[in-house]
Design a protein around this motif. Sequence first.
Motif, short mmCIF file in Angstrom:
data_model
loop_
_atom_site.label_atom_id
_atom_site.label_comp_id
_atom_site.label_asym_id
_atom_site.label_seq_id
_atom_site.Cartn_x
_atom_site.Cartn_y
_atom_site.Cartn_z
N ALA A 274 0.83 -1.21 0.00
CA ALA A 274 0.00 0.00 0.00
C ALA A 274 0.86 1.25 0.00
O ALA A 274 0.59 2.21 -0.74
N MET A 275 1.93 1.25 0.82
CA MET A 275 2.82 2.41 0.87
C MET A 275 3.54 2.58 -0.46
O MET A 275 3.78 3.71 -0.92
N ARG A 276 3.86 1.45 -1.12
CA ARG A 276 4.52 1.53 -2.43
C ARG A 276 3.60 2.18 -3.45
O ARG A 276 4.03 2.98 -4.29
N ARG A 277 2.31 1.86 -3.38
CA ARG A 277 1.34 2.48 -4.30
C ARG A 277 1.24 3.98 -4.05
O ARG A 277 1.15 4.77 -4.99
N ILE A 278 1.25 4.37 -2.77
CA ILE A 278 1.17 5.79 -2.44
C ILE A 278 2.40 6.53 -2.97
O ILE A 278 2.29 7.60 -3.58
N LEU A 279 3.58 5.94 -2.74
CA LEU A 279 4.82 6.58 -3.19
C LEU A 279 4.86 6.66 -4.72
O LEU A 279 5.26 7.69 -5.29
N LEU A 280 4.42 5.59 -5.39
CA LEU A 280 4.40 5.59 -6.85
C LEU A 280 3.45 6.66 -7.38
O LEU A 280 3.76 7.36 -8.36
N HIS A 286 4.25 13.92 -9.81
CA HIS A 286 5.30 14.93 -9.82
C HIS A 286 6.13 14.84 -11.11
O HIS A 286 6.49 15.87 -11.71
N PHE A 287 6.45 13.61 -11.52
CA PHE A 287 7.25 13.44 -12.74
C PHE A 287 6.53 14.02 -13.95
O PHE A 287 7.11 14.81 -14.72
N PHE A 288 5.27 13.64 -14.13
CA PHE A 288 4.58 14.07 -15.33
C PHE A 288 4.23 15.56 -15.30
O PHE A 288 4.11 16.18 -16.36
N LEU A 469 -4.32 6.59 -10.05
CA LEU A 469 -4.66 7.61 -9.07
C LEU A 469 -6.14 7.53 -8.67
O LEU A 469 -7.02 7.88 -9.47
N PRO A 470 -6.45 7.07 -7.47
CA PRO A 470 -7.85 7.05 -7.00
C PRO A 470 -8.33 8.44 -6.61
O PRO A 470 -7.51 9.35 -6.36
N GLU A 471 -9.62 8.62 -6.55
CA GLU A 471 -10.21 9.90 -6.15
C GLU A 471 -10.08 10.09 -4.65
O GLU A 471 -10.31 9.17 -3.86
N THR A 472 -9.69 11.30 -4.21
CA THR A 472 -9.52 11.60 -2.78
C THR A 472 -10.49 12.65 -2.26
O THR A 472 -10.45 12.99 -1.09
N ARG A 473 -11.37 13.14 -3.12
CA ARG A 473 -12.29 14.21 -2.72
C ARG A 473 -13.15 13.78 -1.54
O ARG A 473 -13.73 12.70 -1.54
N GLY A 474 -13.25 14.64 -0.52
CA GLY A 474 -14.13 14.40 0.61
C GLY A 474 -13.60 13.47 1.67
O GLY A 474 -14.25 13.25 2.69
N ARG A 475 -12.41 12.92 1.49
CA ARG A 475 -11.82 11.99 2.47
C ARG A 475 -10.99 12.78 3.48
O ARG A 475 -10.34 13.76 3.13
#
Length: 515
Positions: A274-280, A286-288, A469-475
């Motif tokens: 899970a942390m690897r997914r967050i870091l990726l 940032h890269f793009f 990238l999942p949606e983070t709105r409202g979390r």
Amino acid sequence: MASSAVEPKKKSNVKYTSTCAILASMASMILGYDMGVLSGAALYIKKDLKISDVQLEIFMGVLNLYSVLGSFAAGRTSDWIGRRYAVVLTAAIFFAGALLMAFATSYAMLMAGQFVAGIGVGYAIMIPPVYTAEISPASARGLLSSLPEVFTHVGMLLGYLSNYAFSGLPLYLGWRVMLGINALPSVLLAIMVLAMPESPRWLVLNGRLRDARVVLDKITDTPQEAAASLADIKAAAGIADDVDGDVVAVPKSSHDVGNEWQVWRELVLSPTPAMRRILLAALGIHFFQQATGIDSFVLYSPRIFMGAGVTDDHRLLGITCGLGATRTLVTLVATFLLDRVGRRPLLLCSTGGMIFSLAGLGAGLTVIGRHKDTTQIPWANGLAIASTVTHNTFYCIGLGSITWVYTSEIFPLRVRALGCAVGVAFNRAISGLVAMTFLSMSKAITIGGSFFLYAGIAVLAWVFFFTSLPETRGRTLEEMGKLFGMTDICVAAEAQGSTAKGNNAVVEMRTTTTV
């Protein structure tokens, strides 16, 4: 008889958090000015100091490489002295950098000033988004966390206006005034930031529960939300829910030397899936953001417009000011859409528009480059200028704003400062690479070919955003881990492990004076 009615939402908290976010974002405005003013000042620096194109692109791009050092220093500093005082330090660094460059008498001295300013850029890119995300309620975090990006574009616009206003001064004086005037808002920022509260999450991480409760009462919608937020933050920091008091001992945090290695392990060296997914996700966005060539527009927009047939210096700076105004207005619009439309829809729409705009710019500049008399192909000139405007519009409506919002909210509390520092460092490294290669690449594959390359990278960006990238709105910040596959069991195990380490150090309660 006790009433069971839910207390109505407060209105004062919106004004309070907005004021705090605006104050913190002033550091981003100084950063934006520093970046924007260089595009015009470079025309006069090259003439006055008689430097080559290679020296010029090194001077322009090295700012971003220096900022890599600043971002890592900012991560550690903000954990050590707090987010608020880190902003004050940022202002002091910008002040010193502005004066060094304003009084530069040689290329070497100019580069020394750029080094100091670069450290300040690293601080200014990282600290305001982290601070704003940590003081914002979930319902308004998208709006408030995007304010640093708005202020960055306001600063860029002011930099372009400064270029235009001082271009009539004598050659040796004009660019020095353009660069040196940035020292004034730095002093104002250092004074005003002292009125800001500290981040409640940093306060909890340092055991100052009473101070954190005071801040949460001011920034949340209801008392119930304040209590729930405090409980969530305590759990994320590894403090048992039944532990209370004004100041408590907490598990060692990332700024403790003995535990800093553990934070690096959790985030980079041996992360969970899970942390690897967050870091990726953080590194990818940032890269793009930078690899699609935005710094080519920010730093070399006069060169791009020269390629489109605009040759007069004064007219070049005037068009650049118009472009800066467009970016500022569109970024402001984006802040109101983030919490209504969501991160993913804006990001995908933004990147899709950039693909077509970059391809259009590449086509227009390629046609122009094959004709000696550009007056014979007004349609190509118009296409190049229109594509530049639409590219910047699409960039600002999504990718420009969302990158900082998204990465400041997805990392868990224990690794947030370091995670954001790693993301910013990667961002600045790619930005420096783009800025330091644009002129050389334009000579090698033509300026039109450079933008075709950026368009291809933008296609890859769209695919990555759609799939990763999942949606983070409202979390809430404490709920983000679940979006990336971090289960409740994993979160509980991590918190219990952290609490056990803290209990070995003996938890004690004592009163303290509120700062």
